[in-house]
Design a protein around this motif. Structure first.
Motif, PDB file in Angstrom:
ATOM      1  N   TYR A 132      42.033  45.294  47.374  1.00 16.93           N
ATOM      2  CA  TYR A 132      40.429  45.544  46.864  1.00 16.93           C
ATOM      3  C   TYR A 132      40.790  46.735  46.279  1.00 16.93           C
ATOM      4  CZ  TYR A 132      39.287  40.256  46.779  1.00 16.93           C
ATOM      5  OH  TYR A 132      38.678  38.734  46.931  1.00 16.93           O
ATOM      6  N   TYR A 178      27.869  40.615  43.023  1.00 14.16           N
ATOM      7  CA  TYR A 178      28.580  41.380  44.162  1.00 14.16           C
ATOM      8  C   TYR A 178      28.498  42.790  44.052  1.00 14.16           C
ATOM      9  CZ  TYR A 178      31.115  36.701  44.938  1.00 14.16           C
ATOM     10  OH  TYR A 178      31.021  35.494  44.919  1.00 14.16           O
ATOM     11  N   LEU A 229      34.229  43.354  54.666  1.00 14.98           N
ATOM     12  CA  LEU A 229      36.183  43.230  54.000  1.00 14.98           C
ATOM     13  C   LEU A 229      36.668  43.637  54.122  1.00 14.98           C
ATOM     14  CD1 LEU A 229      34.327  41.496  51.579  1.00 14.98           C
ATOM     15  CD2 LEU A 229      34.735  40.096  52.955  1.00 14.98           C
ATOM     16  N   THR A 232      42.516  43.420  52.110  1.00 13.61           N
ATOM     17  CA  THR A 232      42.928  42.203  51.801  1.00 13.61           C
ATOM     18  C   THR A 232      42.040  41.034  51.758  1.00 13.61           C
ATOM     19  OG1 THR A 232      43.262  41.197  54.065  1.00 13.61           O
ATOM     20  CG2 THR A 232      44.918  42.679  52.908  1.00 13.61           C
ATOM     21  N   GLY A 233      40.378  41.469  51.228  1.00 15.02           N
ATOM     22  CA  GLY A 233      39.580  40.556  50.906  1.00 15.02           C
ATOM     23  C   GLY A 233      39.247  39.448  52.680  1.00 15.02           C
ATOM     24  N   LEU A 265      35.023  35.233  48.540  1.00 18.26           N
ATOM     25  CA  LEU A 265      36.104  36.549  47.916  1.00 18.26           C
ATOM     26  C   LEU A 265      37.544  35.934  48.214  1.00 18.26           C
ATOM     27  CD1 LEU A 265      34.779  39.832  46.787  1.00 18.26           C
ATOM     28  CD2 LEU A 265      35.111  38.126  45.673  1.00 18.26           C
ATOM     29  N   VAL A 267      41.236  35.852  50.257  1.00 14.76           N
ATOM     30  CA  VAL A 267      42.124  36.880  50.408  1.00 14.76           C
ATOM     31  C   VAL A 267      43.375  36.788  50.856  1.00 14.76           C
ATOM     32  CG1 VAL A 267      42.693  37.437  52.763  1.00 14.76           C
ATOM     33  CG2 VAL A 267      40.755  35.885  52.656  1.00 14.76           C
ATOM     34  N   ILE A 362      39.452  43.937  41.503  1.00 14.20           N
ATOM     35  CA  ILE A 362      38.990  42.591  41.830  1.00 14.20           C
ATOM     36  C   ILE A 362      39.330  41.412  40.791  1.00 14.20           C
ATOM     37  CG2 ILE A 362      36.667  44.492  42.260  1.00 14.20           C
ATOM     38  CD1 ILE A 362      36.068  43.616  39.682  1.00 14.20           C
TER      39      ILE A 362
END
Length: 476
Positions: A132, A178, A229, A232-233, A265, A267, A362
């Motif tokens: 991300y 978001y 986060l 990597t999420g 979200l 990963v 994203i």
């Protein structure tokens, strides 16, 4: 004579307009195309009794009269929807006109193009790192479409993967924000999630799937949840700031707060991956007890043994994307027996497909499907057939139906919504109320009672299946 000459010129112009040459104007011959291709023809090139037959790769597709858009007739060829492989492709259009008894060919036009849905995206030799990009101030609005349905199967149908008629329970559309409020030096980001009003509306009407109660919400009822986060999420920590109405306000004990917990979200793997790679994916589902939100440091539960697959790279919604699939299935063995005992689920399946934009960093589209089976046994009467209610109790439970807001108790004394052993949970509504909080707080639907128990009694077994489909799409 001058007036007659001008009239004659106008008449000739009208005739010329009505008889525009039939040809494919766009795309140009030899061009590269991807996704949905707009094939344009001159607006007046098809007579009133005419139509166009479309051939792709030498195969007939359909006969249409394309709609007018501006100065052109536009036919849309969805190369991905029709699963057209990358490479050279011939597109041929044949103009027909009805002559009474039959149609005859008036003209033809064709082009050769190169389909490049995947081939135009370069993949480095050492693979792609899916990370991300958290940019402070960035805001992304997504449209969430959710469909819930149930069906009743026999054990053999369930084991064989049969699809039976599905009874729709609910369909909802939500908008979720978001927003990136902060970025950290190690690549982490502070992400704020909030439900939004529908476009052009100042209120939203929402029915709580936990108890069927419908309420009207204003924009000030929609509160944010925060999560830090990793790049990597993966969730580092989460928090819900407590909202207190101003002293003396008229809201009193009927405050309704809407929280959007329900769509974590995805990963991504920590190592670089290439199309064909697979890994053990750290899949996250929402897990929130709204009555204990002040104590929570996490809003998710990780599901073990989820398979991640890098299917391919392809263009989606105008962006070069990595197409990732997550899949998980539980059923059979000691684990299933334990799940049946403690949660009522005899089988569960998750499938998620993600289009991660390599330019925006994203997800621009996520499709999720949860399938939950619950094994129901009903005892047949000794004297003959034993009937059951259409809406019998004890159906499968999916807290918050996985995507729609739900409600819990603002004061902690009512309107509960504990995650408990529920498998799926969604955005939650907190509302002041009195009385005892319901257990689980999820949407449940019972199965049909046994329909065939004969004389002598015995158990009838029915598999009640709940299927929840969600599509999260970035708004343009």
């Amino acid at each position: 004579m001058r007036s007659l000459g001008i009239t004659l010129l106008f008449a000739l112009a009208a005739v010329a307009s009505a008889q525009a040459p039939f040809t494919i104007v766009r795309p140009a011959d030899g061009s590269k195309v991807r996704e949905k291709v707009n094939i344009l023809f001159p607006k007046n090139s098809v007579p009133s009794t005419g139509y166009i037959a479309i051939y792709v790769g030498g195969k007939f597709v359909e006969a249409v009269v394309p709609p007018v858009e501006g100065d052109y007739l536009k036919y849309v060829l969805d190369t991905k929807g029709k699963k057209i492989a990358d490479g050279k492709l011939n597109i041929k259009a044949v103009l027909y006109a009805d002559t009474g008894e039959r149609s005859r060919i008036i003209d033809t036009s064709e082009i050769d193009v190169e389909v490049a849905n995947s081939s135009s995206i370069a993949v480095p030799e050492n693979g792609l790192t899916l990370r991300y990009r958290f940019t402070p101030g960035a805001q992304y609005v997504y449209k969430l479409e959710q469909k819930i349905g149930t069906s009743n199967l026999t054990e053999n149908q369930a084991k064989g993967g049969a699809r039976v008629a599905e009874l729709p329970v609910d369909f909802e559309t939500l908008r979720l924000l978001y927003a990136v409020d902060n970025a950290y030096s190690n690549g982490d980001g502070l992400v704020r999630v909030q439900a939004l009003m529908p476009k052009g509306k100042d209120k939203i009407i929402f029915t709580d799937p936990g108890d069927g109660e419908t309420n009207v919400y204003n924009d000030y009822d929609m509160h944010s949840v925060y999560s830090r986060l990793s790049s990597t999420g993966a969730e580092v920590f989460s928090s819900v700031p407590r909202y207190f109405p101003m002293e003396g306000s008229s809201q009193g004990g009927t405050v309704l707060n809407l929280y959007a917990f329900g769509f974590p979200l995805p990963v991504f793997p920590s190592k670089a991956v290439k199309p064909g790679s697979f890994w053990n994916a750290p899949f996250q589902i929402p897990n929130v007890d709204i009555n204990k939100r002040d104590e929570l440091k996490s809003f998710v539960q990780r599901i073990p043994n989820v398979r991640g697959d890098f299917e391919k790279v392809e263009w989606e919604m105008g962006h070069p994307c990595a197409k990732i699939k997550h899949s998980y299935e539980m059923g059979g063995g000691a684990t299933a027996a334990m799940m049946q005992r403690f949660t009522g689920m005899s089988a569960a399946k998750i499938e998620e497909t993600i289009w991660f934009a390599l330019d925006k960093r994203i997800p621009i589209k996520i499709q999720r499907e949860f399938t939950i089976d619950r094994r129901e046994e009903t005892q047949a009467a000794d004297t003959g057939m034993q009937g059951g209610g259409e809406m019998g109790g004890g159906g499968p439970t999916a807290a918050g139906a996985s995507g729609g807001p739900r409600r819990g108790g603002v004061s902690g004394s009512g309107g509960g919504g504990s995650a408990g052993n529920d498998f799926i949970q969604g955005p939650v509504r907190a509302g002041a109320s009195s009385g005892n909080p319901p257990q689980g707080g999820g949407l449940g639907r019972g199965g049909r009672g046994g329909e065939g128990g004969g004389a002598g009694g015995g158990a009838n077994v029915t598999i009640v299946r709940m299927r929840i489909q969600q599509i999260l799409t970035l708004e343009k």
